[in-house]
Design a protein around this motif. Structure first.
Motif, short mmCIF file in Angstrom:
data_model
loop_
_atom_site.label_atom_id
_atom_site.label_comp_id
_atom_site.label_asym_id
_atom_site.label_seq_id
_atom_site.Cartn_x
_atom_site.Cartn_y
_atom_site.Cartn_z
N PRO A 510 17.29 164.34 107.31
CA PRO A 510 16.82 164.73 105.97
C PRO A 510 15.41 165.07 105.92
N SER A 511 14.68 164.71 106.86
CA SER A 511 13.24 164.99 106.88
C SER A 511 12.88 164.82 108.45
N VAL A 512 11.52 164.96 108.93
CA VAL A 512 11.17 164.64 110.32
C VAL A 512 9.94 163.51 110.36
N SER A 513 10.58 162.41 110.86
CA SER A 513 9.30 161.30 110.88
C SER A 513 8.46 161.43 111.97
N LEU A 514 7.12 161.25 111.67
CA LEU A 514 6.20 161.41 112.48
C LEU A 514 5.48 160.18 113.01
N ALA A 515 5.31 159.25 112.21
CA ALA A 515 4.44 158.16 112.60
C ALA A 515 4.76 156.78 111.57
N THR A 516 4.48 155.82 112.30
CA THR A 516 4.17 154.67 111.40
C THR A 516 2.67 154.67 110.91
N VAL A 517 2.39 154.21 109.89
CA VAL A 517 0.94 154.37 109.48
C VAL A 517 0.54 152.83 109.21
N GLU A 518 -0.61 152.57 109.82
CA GLU A 518 -1.27 151.15 109.38
C GLU A 518 -2.34 151.30 108.30
N GLU A 519 -1.99 150.26 107.49
CA GLU A 519 -3.05 150.26 106.49
C GLU A 519 -3.51 148.61 106.71
N PHE A 520 -5.16 148.86 106.84
CA PHE A 520 -5.87 147.73 107.10
C PHE A 520 -6.94 147.39 106.07
N VAL A 521 -6.79 146.13 105.57
CA VAL A 521 -7.77 145.53 104.43
C VAL A 521 -8.75 144.73 105.25
N ALA A 522 -9.82 145.42 105.50
CA ALA A 522 -11.18 144.64 106.06
C ALA A 522 -11.65 143.97 105.35
N VAL A 523 -12.03 142.64 105.81
CA VAL A 523 -12.77 141.60 104.92
C VAL A 523 -14.14 141.01 105.71
N SER A 524 -15.16 141.37 104.95
CA SER A 524 -16.26 140.74 105.62
C SER A 524 -16.30 139.30 105.83
N ASP A 525 -17.22 138.73 106.92
CA ASP A 525 -17.32 137.45 107.02
C ASP A 525 -17.82 136.51 106.07
N GLU A 526 -18.38 137.13 104.88
CA GLU A 526 -18.96 136.39 103.99
C GLU A 526 -18.02 136.12 102.90
N VAL A 527 -16.81 136.50 102.93
CA VAL A 527 -15.63 136.42 102.00
C VAL A 527 -14.62 135.73 102.39
#
Length: 547
Positions: A510-527
């Motif tokens: 159907p189309s060409v898969s290239l990669a899994t994409v990582e989404e990262f929610v970074a959280v500071s130590d103060e939270v």
């Protein structure tokens, strides 16, 4: 099976997120592939951010969130949603009927009290919590839910969530707190829809009163979420103020501010200087650096997050060259995603040709198409000799530096086997328009994020009758396999359906898969107290500062 409140969660057999997407499903503004990772390798794990509930003693302070993109509106039928495109902002204003717990892999009611399916998951009964009302006193009742679902299903809705409602045949108000959803067929992960934008219930009276301004001017009575809109300044910031009457309060962070900086690296640098306390990162090198620096956060791995769309429809509905399956097979055989990874992402990403990545609990263990330049050249030569076509294709790319490297690599690999590629670059907005509205392209770097908690939704756009079918692909065997995935009620059943889908994908491309994409929610130590739900959406109703 009954899904009840926080104290008694019941599994709606779906897999754990790893900790997005949407583009979303195909979320449009977040979907172009150059926005994500491209590679192969084993990324490091990040420490979990500090937890804990907000208490009266913790109230105070402000928090700035660095987002991936700025939503054009805060109306759930205008903003694409997901963590990449306004999902966090809208969840803060409106809340959701259901929430997804990525750690347990379970859906839990939130504005809802319970959600119960019939035996084959073709009918679901939702019961709302008692006593929740919008700030103007309008009850959050079954009629409000029905009105919102009808609005989501209408032509006013310009986002992918309209397609979700196409699977709902009837919405019945049983009583003031009970709504019954009769579906067009079995849908075992239906709670996903109620944890996404359709589950963000907006006060119908507020929408009517605001008219065309709703979304950029969200009145205080519009939602029952923990925050109310204070300022919507496109290109600058979105500012919200905590409600002192939140139904699930207290709300600790008094001011919540969302800003969109110039990419993941700029967002991470703002975190390092303290200008931003929570950052949404969707670029492999920056995520790798943040983890190496010991930054805590939540990872969500979006299967099929980087893809090369292959358009099979030409101008006026005529067949494009790629309508010939041999052309699509040649494209898939010519491209080695690991080469893209090394050139564009310094080897930091998660390359692969399978539609479900190895880090997914839903991985069926079936490989994707194998790169084979010799086979690609033979297939292309067969088609050009038979038809007289010269092998020329246009490649549409987003004009950011990393995606341009992706496109240069794709162009080189395709031309190495005999294709003649002309690359066109444009802004994110231009690319989205050409793919989703004009559908004027041959190849386009894109993303069809397929999260574990709703894999069917990500892949459903490859059904022959899907309104979101961007490529004109149609195959009855794929339609049947996708229906099996939609009805699958256990991880094992989903694995089996995905194995069949992958086999068909390998043959019909159907189309060409290239990669899994990582989404990262970074959280500071103060939270502390940031939580996650589906589509890499961070929730802030329990968030508080630790120092």
């Amino acid at each position: 099976m009954v899904i009840r409140g926080r104290a008694a969660r019941a599994l709606v057999a779906v897999a754990v997120l790893s900790a997005a997407a949407a583009c979303g499903g195909d979320d449009g503004s977040g979907g172009t592939a150059g926005s994500g990772s491209g590679g192969g390798g084993e990324p490091a794990e990040a420490a979990a951010p500090a937890g804990g509930q907000c208490t009266e003693e913790d109230v105070g302070g402000s928090l700035t969130v660095g987002t991936y993109s700025e939503p054009p509106s805060l109306d759930p039928i205008v903003a694409s949603g997901a963590g990449v495109a306004g999902g966090m902002e809208m969840a803060a204003l409106y809340d959701t009927l259901m929430r997804y717990d990525p750690e347990s892999g379970e859906y839990e009611p939130h504005l809802a009290e319970s959600l119960e399916p019939n035996d084959d998951h073709s009918e679901w009964t939702l019961t709302l919590r008692e006593g929740i009302a919008f700030p103007d006193g309008t009850p959050l009742d079954a009629e409000a839910v029905r009105a919102n679902m009808e609005r989501q299903a209408s032509e006013q809705n310009v986002t992918p969530s309209r397609g979700d409602l196409a699977n709902v045949a009837e919405i019945t108000v049983v009583d003031t707190r009970t709504v019954r959803f009769t579906l067009t067929g079995p849908w075992a992960t239906f709670p996903y829809m109620l944890a996404d934008k359709p589950g963000m219930i907006v006060n119908p009276g507020a929408v009517e009163a605001a008219g065309d301004d709703f979304g950029t001017a969200v009145p205080p009575e519009a939602g029952v979420g923990p925050y109310q809109l204070e300022r919507f300044a496109p290109g600058e910031e979105i500012v919200m103020r905590a409600r002192d009457d939140y139904w699930d309060g207290p709300v600790c962070i008094e001011q919540l501010r969302f800003v969109t900086l110039a990419g993941a690296q700029a967002t991470y640098e703002a975190m390092q200087t303290g200008e931003v306390q929570v950052g949404f990162l969707r670029q492999a090198q920056t995520i790798a650096q943040a983890k190496e620096d010991g930054v805590a956060g939540f990872s969500n791995y979006m299967n099929n997050g980087q893809i090369l769309l292959v358009n099979q429809r030409g101008a006026g509905g005529a067949e494009a060259p790629a309508a010939d399956v041999r052309v699509r097979q040649a494209i898939a055989a010519a491209i080695d995603p690991q080469v893209i990874n090394e050139r564009a992402y310094e080897g930091t990403g998660l390359s692969g040709t399978a539609i479900i990545g190895e880090r997914s609990r839903l991985d069926p263990g079936v490989d994707g198409p194998r790169p084979d330049p010799d086979r690609a050249a033979d297939l292309l030569a067969e088609v050009t000799d038979e038809t007289g076509w010269d092998g020329s294709l246009d490649l549409l790319c987003q004009d950011d530096p990393i995606n341009e490297e992706v496109c240069i690599t794709i162009e080189a690999q395709l031309e190495a086997v005999g294709f003649d590629i002309s690359t066109e670059t444009g802004t994110v907005t231009d690319v989205i328009r050409q793919v989703t509205v004009d559908r004027d392209y041959d190849l386009a770097t894109w993303g069809t994020p397929t999260a574990d908690e709703g894999a069917w939704r990500g892949l459903a756009q490859f059904r022959s009758d899907a309104s979101s079918n961007r490529v004109g692909y149609a195959d009855p065997d794929m339609d049947a396999a996708l229906d099996e995935l939609k009805a699958a009620a256990t991880v094992e059943e989903q694995n089996a359906a995905l194995a069949e889908i992958q086999e068909i994908w390998n043959e019909t491309v159907p189309s060409v898969s290239l990669a899994t994409v990582e989404e990262f929610v970074a959280v500071s130590d103060e939270v502390a107290g940031v939580q996650m739900t589906a589509q890499t959406v961070a929730l802030f109703d329990e968030a508080h500062l630790t120092g």
